[in-house]
Design a protein around this motif. Structure first.
Motif, short mmCIF file in Angstrom:
data_model
loop_
_atom_site.label_atom_id
_atom_site.label_comp_id
_atom_site.label_asym_id
_atom_site.label_seq_id
_atom_site.Cartn_x
_atom_site.Cartn_y
_atom_site.Cartn_z
N ASN A 1 0.45 -1.08 0.19
CA ASN A 1 0.19 -0.07 0.14
C ASN A 1 0.92 1.43 -0.05
O ASN A 1 1.57 1.90 0.55
N PHE A 2 0.83 2.15 -1.27
CA PHE A 2 0.52 3.00 -1.38
C PHE A 2 0.45 4.19 -0.75
O PHE A 2 0.67 5.34 -2.09
N SER A 3 -0.07 4.54 -0.71
CA SER A 3 -1.47 5.36 -0.44
C SER A 3 -0.81 6.73 -0.03
O SER A 3 -0.18 6.96 0.70
N GLU A 4 -1.62 7.36 -0.98
CA GLU A 4 -0.66 9.25 -1.02
C GLU A 4 0.73 9.52 -0.02
O GLU A 4 0.98 9.90 0.46
N ALA A 5 1.12 8.38 -1.10
CA ALA A 5 2.62 9.10 -0.86
C ALA A 5 3.59 9.33 -1.96
O ALA A 5 2.41 9.75 -2.62
N ILE A 6 4.11 10.35 -1.60
CA ILE A 6 4.66 11.72 -2.41
C ILE A 6 5.63 10.99 -3.08
O ILE A 6 6.55 10.91 -2.51
N PHE A 7 6.01 10.87 -4.56
CA PHE A 7 7.31 10.74 -5.14
C PHE A 7 8.23 11.89 -5.85
O PHE A 7 7.60 11.78 -6.48
N LYS A 8 8.85 12.50 -5.42
CA LYS A 8 8.67 13.81 -5.46
C LYS A 8 10.01 13.99 -6.66
O LYS A 8 9.31 15.22 -7.63
N GLN A 9 10.78 13.65 -7.02
CA GLN A 9 11.48 13.88 -7.96
C GLN A 9 11.28 12.68 -9.45
O GLN A 9 11.72 13.23 -10.37
#
Length: 107
Positions: A82-90
């Motif tokens: 589960n990567f819910s609401e994860a932020i991958f910035k670059q």
């Protein structure tokens, strides 16, 4: 808070591993084995390597920030990931060759 290089390469985590709220500057979990649940809630990674890690139980990266490169190539997720609401910035993470189950969530 792990301000320098965190080296967990080939580590076998015998019990549930909870790193909620942790900050990793550079984390290496390559070839690590997680037989029980792995929890990264509200954690931050500047650079994360999970290449060929094996997750036998639920894996949670909920609200986790991945600020730089993140590698999940060759990972095996046997249960929910589960990567819910994860932020991958670059960059988007690399899942090349990873085995994901149908209960994988990336939002």
């Amino acid at each position: 808070m792990f301000l320098s290089y965190s080296y967990f390469d080939s580590t076998n985590f015998l019990e549930e591993a909870c790193f909620s709220g942790a900050y990793f500057r550079e984390a290496n979990f390559n070839r690590a084995f997680f037989p029980k649940r792995l929890i990264f809630l509200d954690s931050t990674f500047i650079h994360a390597d999970f290449i060929s890690a094996h997750f036998k139980n639920d894996t949670l990266f909920v609200r986790t920030k991945l600020e730089g490169e993140s590698w999940f190539s060759g990972c095996h997720f046997e249960k929910q990931c589960n990567f819910s609401e994860a932020i991958f910035k670059q960059e988007y993470p690399s899942f090349e060759g990873a085995i994901l189950q149908e209960r994988t969530t990336i939002t």
